[in-house]
Design a protein around this motif. Structure first.
Motif, PDB file in Angstrom:
ATOM      1  N   PRO A  47     -16.451  16.423 -21.146  1.00  0.00           N
ATOM      2  CA  PRO A  47     -17.177  16.898 -22.332  1.00  0.00           C
ATOM      3  C   PRO A  47     -17.939  15.763 -23.007  1.00  0.00           C
ATOM      4  CG  PRO A  47     -14.916  17.706 -22.317  1.00  0.00           C
ATOM      5  CD  PRO A  47     -15.007  16.690 -21.229  1.00  0.00           C
ATOM      6  N   VAL A  84     -24.180  18.483 -27.512  1.00  0.00           N
ATOM      7  CA  VAL A  84     -24.659  19.505 -26.576  1.00  0.00           C
ATOM      8  C   VAL A  84     -24.941  20.843 -27.275  1.00  0.00           C
ATOM      9  CG1 VAL A  84     -23.454  18.483 -24.626  1.00  0.00           C
ATOM     10  CG2 VAL A  84     -22.283  20.195 -26.017  1.00  0.00           C
ATOM     11  N   ARG A 109     -22.621  22.513 -20.742  1.00  0.00           N
ATOM     12  CA  ARG A 109     -22.173  21.129 -20.906  1.00  0.00           C
ATOM     13  C   ARG A 109     -22.637  20.221 -19.771  1.00  0.00           C
ATOM     14  NH1 ARG A 109     -16.107  23.008 -22.134  1.00  0.00           N
ATOM     15  NH2 ARG A 109     -16.796  24.455 -20.521  1.00  0.00           N
TER      16      ARG A 109
END
Length: 234
Positions: free
Chosen positions: A126, A130, A214
């Motif tokens: 992660p 985003v 992502r």
């Protein structure tokens, strides 16, 4: 000689597993259909410097179509019988394959050797920033979508929490990219290709119709860098 399944785990677990039911009791368990995606059949030569710098070129060549244009098949095809046999031997309790000779688990080094993927650099995970991916990707691709060769399908990516859809990404395949396309259009085609590669080849646990938003960060970071400055990830 009767087939004897080694008791590698608790006997109750062994007797309820697919491998015991199929090998010992002869149960017909059926087969499975792996999810495949053959829409992006060619690696554009203009993308090669970035793919090589990112350590992705060996994998891209593996999933590329055969050199003969009359044969749409890939350079190799998976042996589905072998895959089914391995699935029969997979034990979710230990995340290993339980074979007659003992346990076996693919390691990260095995994956690197077989697919040529790099192990150096930060792991893929992660990232921050985003949440504005919809506006960012629309702004980046808007200039390319105005080109006439894209035809009537040049629509904006769907505004969802999932990510860009496969149908939208396939508008930017190498076959649709003009031979004299400028550097910006080539990079956006590369970004779309990377998102396809991530979503339907490398990280296949993602959504079937769209790539995870992502992953947009990684595709953009590679496409926007100079080949000698492409960031490295494991």
């Amino acid at each position: 000689m009767a087939y004897d399944t080694p008791a590698l785990l608790n006997r109750g677990i062994d007797r309820n597993h697919r491998s015991f039911l199929s090998a010992v009791e002869g149960a017909q368990l059926g087969t499975f259909r792996p999810r495949t995606s053959r829409e992006w059949l060619r690696v554009d030569p203009r993308h090669v410097p970035w793919l090589r710098a990112a350590g992705l070129l060996p994998l891209c060549r593996l999933v590329e179509a055969a050199a003969d244009d009359r044969d749409p098949a890939k350079r190799w095809d998976a042996d589905r019988s072998l895959l089914a046999a391995l699935v029969d031997r997979w034990r979710p309790e230990t995340h290993t394959f339980h074979l007659p000779c003992g346990e076996m688990a693919p390691t990260l080094q095995d994956v690197s050797y077989l697919l040529g993927l790099p192990l150096a650099g930060a792991p893929v995970g992660p990232v921050d920033g985003v949440f504005g991916w919809k506006e960012d990707i629309t702004a980046r691709f808007e200039q390319v979508m105005r080109l006439p060769h894209l035809g009537p399908a040049n629509t904006l990516p769907p505004y969802s929490t999932v990510g860009p859809s496969k149908a939208w990404l396939l508008q930017f395949t190498a076959d649709l990219l003009h031979p004299d396309a400028d550097d910006y259009s080539v990079r956006r085609s590369l970004e779309a290709y990377l998102l396809w590669l991530f979503g339907w080849v490398m990280f296949t646990s993602t959504h079937g119709h769209a790539v995870d938003f992502r992953l947009v960060h990684y595709a953009r970071s590679i496409a926007d860098a100079q080949p000698q400055d492409v960031p490295q990830w494991s």
